[in-house]
Motif scaffolding. Structure first.
Motif, PDB file in Angstrom:
ATOM      1  N   UNK A 199     -20.552 -58.455  12.005  1.00  0.00           N
ATOM      2  CA  UNK A 199     -19.306 -58.131  11.042  1.00  0.00           C
ATOM      3  C   UNK A 199     -19.646 -59.287  10.052  1.00  0.00           C
ATOM      4  N   UNK A 200     -20.079 -60.786  10.390  1.00  0.00           N
ATOM      5  CA  UNK A 200     -20.147 -61.630   9.697  1.00  0.00           C
ATOM      6  C   UNK A 200     -21.035 -61.634   8.429  1.00  0.00           C
ATOM      7  N   UNK A 201     -22.133 -60.959   8.930  1.00  0.00           N
ATOM      8  CA  UNK A 201     -23.435 -60.711   8.001  1.00  0.00           C
ATOM      9  C   UNK A 201     -23.623 -59.385   7.585  1.00  0.00           C
ATOM     10  N   UNK A 202     -22.346 -58.311   7.660  1.00  0.00           N
ATOM     11  CA  UNK A 202     -22.441 -57.274   7.244  1.00  0.00           C
ATOM     12  C   UNK A 202     -22.872 -56.772   5.578  1.00  0.00           C
ATOM     13  N   UNK A 203     -22.263 -57.633   4.787  1.00  0.00           N
ATOM     14  CA  UNK A 203     -22.625 -57.367   3.474  1.00  0.00           C
ATOM     15  C   UNK A 203     -23.963 -57.829   3.046  1.00  0.00           C
ATOM     16  N   UNK A 204     -24.453 -58.983   3.689  1.00  0.00           N
ATOM     17  CA  UNK A 204     -25.940 -59.133   3.682  1.00  0.00           C
ATOM     18  C   UNK A 204     -26.753 -58.417   3.959  1.00  0.00           C
ATOM     19  N   UNK A 205     -26.785 -57.713   5.147  1.00  0.00           N
ATOM     20  CA  UNK A 205     -27.556 -56.483   5.800  1.00  0.00           C
ATOM     21  C   UNK A 205     -27.598 -55.586   4.962  1.00  0.00           C
ATOM     22  N   UNK A 206     -26.331 -55.072   4.445  1.00  0.00           N
ATOM     23  CA  UNK A 206     -26.448 -54.057   3.635  1.00  0.00           C
ATOM     24  C   UNK A 206     -26.966 -54.081   2.230  1.00  0.00           C
ATOM     25  N   UNK A 207     -26.930 -55.244   1.665  1.00  0.00           N
ATOM     26  CA  UNK A 207     -27.690 -55.728   0.558  1.00  0.00           C
ATOM     27  C   UNK A 207     -29.193 -55.794   0.646  1.00  0.00           C
ATOM     28  N   UNK A 208     -29.389 -56.275   1.918  1.00  0.00           N
ATOM     29  CA  UNK A 208     -30.919 -56.193   2.309  1.00  0.00           C
ATOM     30  C   UNK A 208     -31.497 -54.903   2.312  1.00  0.00           C
ATOM     31  N   UNK A 209     -30.970 -53.865   3.208  1.00  0.00           N
ATOM     32  CA  UNK A 209     -31.247 -52.660   3.506  1.00  0.00           C
ATOM     33  C   UNK A 209     -31.148 -51.987   1.903  1.00  0.00           C
TER      34      UNK A 209
END
Length: 91
Positions: free
Chosen positions: A65-75
């Motif tokens: 949850x805390x890293x959702x934005x970063x994971x989505x941006x990386x993907x």
């Protein structure tokens, strides 16, 4: 390579396994307790194992949850541009 199962850290203990034990009172269904004792189930070990798994799952969910934005941006970046090693792979 996309991040699919981020935060899967089942092999890494989520707590200090060398910390001293602490007596704790819990309330358990009396019939369940009788059956567990009849089956010689170690209540402390069973509770510790279950709590460890639950803590790990909750921490993993929190990390995702805390890293959702970063994971989505990386993907998204990988989807648009690939990875640096795409040209080096033979598979």
């Amino acid at each position: 390579m996309r991040i699919i199962n981020a935060g899967d850290m089942r092999m890494i203990p989520t707590f200090d396994t060398q910390a001293p034990k602490k007596p704790t009172n819990v309330s358990i269904n009396s019939d369940l307790l009788i059956k567990a004792k009849e089956l010689k189930i170690n209540l402390s070990a069973t509770l510790e194992t279950a709590l460890s798994e639950l803590v790990s799952a909750k921490q993993r969910d929190l990390w995702k949850c805390e890293n959702k934005a970063a994971i989505e941006a990386y993907n998204q970046l990988v989807e648009e541009h690939g990875t640096f090693s795409d040209d080096l792979r033979s598979f």
